[in-house]
Motif scaffolding. Structure first.
Motif, PDB file in Angstrom:
ATOM      1  N   UNK A  24      42.249  44.037  17.654  1.00 45.55           N
ATOM      2  CA  UNK A  24      42.680  43.501  18.945  1.00 45.55           C
ATOM      3  C   UNK A  24      43.378  44.569  19.776  1.00 45.55           C
ATOM      4  N   UNK A  25      43.229  44.449  21.093  1.00 45.08           N
ATOM      5  CA  UNK A  25      43.907  45.358  22.006  1.00 45.08           C
ATOM      6  C   UNK A  25      45.337  44.882  22.209  1.00 45.08           C
ATOM      7  N   UNK A  26      46.263  45.843  22.325  1.00 45.71           N
ATOM      8  CA  UNK A  26      47.606  45.424  22.696  1.00 45.71           C
ATOM      9  C   UNK A  26      47.653  45.320  24.226  1.00 45.71           C
ATOM     10  N   UNK A  27      48.739  44.847  24.743  1.00 42.77           N
ATOM     11  CA  UNK A  27      48.874  44.592  26.179  1.00 42.77           C
ATOM     12  C   UNK A  27      48.602  45.837  27.005  1.00 42.77           C
ATOM     13  N   UNK A  61      45.138  48.995  30.695  1.00 43.79           N
ATOM     14  CA  UNK A  61      44.454  50.262  30.982  1.00 43.79           C
ATOM     15  C   UNK A  61      42.945  50.055  31.081  1.00 43.79           C
ATOM     16  N   UNK A  62      42.374  49.272  30.186  1.00 45.90           N
ATOM     17  CA  UNK A  62      40.923  49.038  30.216  1.00 45.90           C
ATOM     18  C   UNK A  62      40.520  48.266  31.465  1.00 45.90           C
ATOM     19  N   UNK A  63      41.330  47.305  31.883  1.00 43.05           N
ATOM     20  CA  UNK A  63      41.018  46.549  33.093  1.00 43.05           C
ATOM     21  C   UNK A  63      41.129  47.420  34.337  1.00 43.05           C
ATOM     22  N   UNK A  64      42.122  48.295  34.383  1.00 40.53           N
ATOM     23  CA  UNK A  64      42.329  49.140  35.556  1.00 40.53           C
ATOM     24  C   UNK A  64      41.377  50.331  35.620  1.00 40.53           C
ATOM     25  N   UNK A  65      41.046  50.913  34.465  1.00 41.16           N
ATOM     26  CA  UNK A  65      40.306  52.176  34.454  1.00 41.16           C
ATOM     27  C   UNK A  65      38.977  52.114  33.721  1.00 41.16           C
ATOM     28  N   UNK A  79      36.176  47.264  25.522  1.00 39.28           N
ATOM     29  CA  UNK A  79      36.719  45.949  25.194  1.00 39.28           C
ATOM     30  C   UNK A  79      35.568  45.143  24.607  1.00 39.28           C
ATOM     31  N   UNK A  80      35.814  44.518  23.477  1.00 37.65           N
ATOM     32  CA  UNK A  80      34.814  43.623  22.903  1.00 37.65           C
ATOM     33  C   UNK A  80      35.114  42.223  23.402  1.00 37.65           C
ATOM     34  N   UNK A 105      33.851  42.942  35.374  1.00 35.56           N
ATOM     35  CA  UNK A 105      34.405  44.033  34.581  1.00 35.56           C
ATOM     36  C   UNK A 105      33.278  44.960  34.168  1.00 35.56           C
ATOM     37  N   UNK A 106      33.493  46.246  34.429  1.00 30.55           N
ATOM     38  CA  UNK A 106      32.531  47.291  34.099  1.00 30.55           C
ATOM     39  C   UNK A 106      33.225  48.266  33.151  1.00 30.55           C
ATOM     40  N   UNK A 107      32.654  48.544  31.975  1.00 25.00           N
ATOM     41  CA  UNK A 107      33.338  49.432  31.034  1.00 25.00           C
ATOM     42  C   UNK A 107      33.573  50.836  31.593  1.00 25.00           C
ATOM     43  N   UNK A 108      32.779  51.251  32.564  1.00 26.26           N
ATOM     44  CA  UNK A 108      32.955  52.591  33.133  1.00 26.26           C
ATOM     45  C   UNK A 108      34.029  52.625  34.221  1.00 26.26           C
ATOM     46  N   UNK A 109      34.273  51.483  34.897  1.00 25.08           N
ATOM     47  CA  UNK A 109      35.209  51.482  36.027  1.00 25.08           C
ATOM     48  C   UNK A 109      36.358  50.499  35.884  1.00 25.08           C
ATOM     49  N   UNK A 110      36.242  49.547  34.985  1.00 20.57           N
ATOM     50  CA  UNK A 110      37.274  48.538  34.839  1.00 20.57           C
ATOM     51  C   UNK A 110      36.988  47.334  35.710  1.00 20.57           C
ATOM     52  N   UNK A 111      38.024  46.637  36.079  1.00 22.79           N
ATOM     53  CA  UNK A 111      37.909  45.428  36.878  1.00 22.79           C
ATOM     54  C   UNK A 111      37.546  45.784  38.313  1.00 22.79           C
ATOM     55  N   UNK A 112      36.618  45.021  38.885  1.00 25.54           N
ATOM     56  CA  UNK A 112      36.202  45.264  40.266  1.00 25.54           C
ATOM     57  C   UNK A 112      36.092  43.931  40.993  1.00 25.54           C
TER      58      UNK A 112
END
Length: 167
Positions: free
Chosen positions: A2-5, A10-14, A18-19, A103-110
């Motif tokens: 699991x991802x921590x907060x 970071x994954x959402x922004x950048x 994320x599975x 959500x795009x794994x290369x760019x994050x949330x859009x």
């Protein structure tokens, strides 16, 4: 694992790895704001002495999906909002909001689309949290009349048309 907060933010922004679970959650509904304000006054009292006497919040569409294409679509509107402070009753025209997020794994949330509209203003935007852009227009006099009970009475009077874009 699991991802921590912090990893999730970071994954959402950048972007990042994320599975996502394969799921879909859909909802819609309505909420009578006057009834809620009566039941929980501390929750919906924007200024001391200001009471919400009418208004229905409509959740027109809430669609959240996981894998294989994570995203969110949200559409809502607020009808017939009325507030009272002492003898003065103020009605606010309908407010509408809509957003489509992916959500795009290369760019994050859009935000593919983000809109807010009322009879006194409109905002349209798109982009990522770090690169958001859009256009807006507002009639400040109408805004002041609609929200005069929420504004500081000693503030400068708002008038005129305000429009532009942001990046």
């Amino acid at each position: 694992t699991p991802l921590d907060r912090d990893e999730l933010i970071a994954a959402l922004l950048e972007g990042g790895s994320i599975t996502w679970a394969d799921f879909t959650l859909e909802s819609r509904g309505r909420l009578d704001l006057a009834v809620l304000a009566e039941a929980a006054p501390a929750l919906l009292e924007p200024r001391p002495g200001l009471k919400i006497t009418q208004g229905i919040f409509h959740l027109d569409k809430f669609h959240l999906r996981g894998a294989p294409a994570p995203g969110l679509q949200l559409d809502w509107h607020l009808d017939d909002l009325a507030t009272r402070k002492g003898p003065e009753l103020v009605r606010t025209g309908p407010l509408r909001g809509s957003c489509t997020l992916a959500w795009d794994p290369a760019r994050g949330l859009r935000a593919e689309k983000a809109q807010l509209s009322a009879d006194f203003a409109r905002l349209d935007g798109q982009g990522t949290p770090t690169q958001f852009q859009g256009d807006f227009t507002a009639d400040l006099g109408k805004f002041r009349r609609r929200f005069r009970q929420l504004l500081d009475p000693n503030a400068l009077p708002l008038t005129g048309l305000f429009e532009g874009s942001f990046t």
